[in-house]
Motif scaffolding. Structure first.
Motif: not given
Length: 63
Positions: A20-28
């Motif tokens: 939500p801050l930069c729009g980058g991909k999320v990694e688990a």
């Protein structure tokens, strides 16, 4: 030191959604955590944490 905590990374994979801050991909990231008291094991947990790939921010899920 009486108590010690060991963290070990088990694996990484791409998660759904965007930061939500930069729009980058999320990694688990799956993390194994061990607590010890004078070399005797006390607790063993596996947790999943979510991080943004671009900004490195740790993300939390609210549901």
């Amino acid at each position: 030191m009486l108590f010690c905590k060991e963290d070990k990374e088990l694996g990484r994979r791409q998660a759904m959604g965007r930061c939500p801050l930069c729009g980058g991909k999320v990694e688990a990231v799956d993390v194994e955590r061990k607590w010890r008291l004078c070399l005797a094991p006390l607790c063993f947990k596996i947790k999943r944490k979510y991080y943004c790939v671009m900004c490195g921010r740790r993300l939390e899920l609210y549901y």
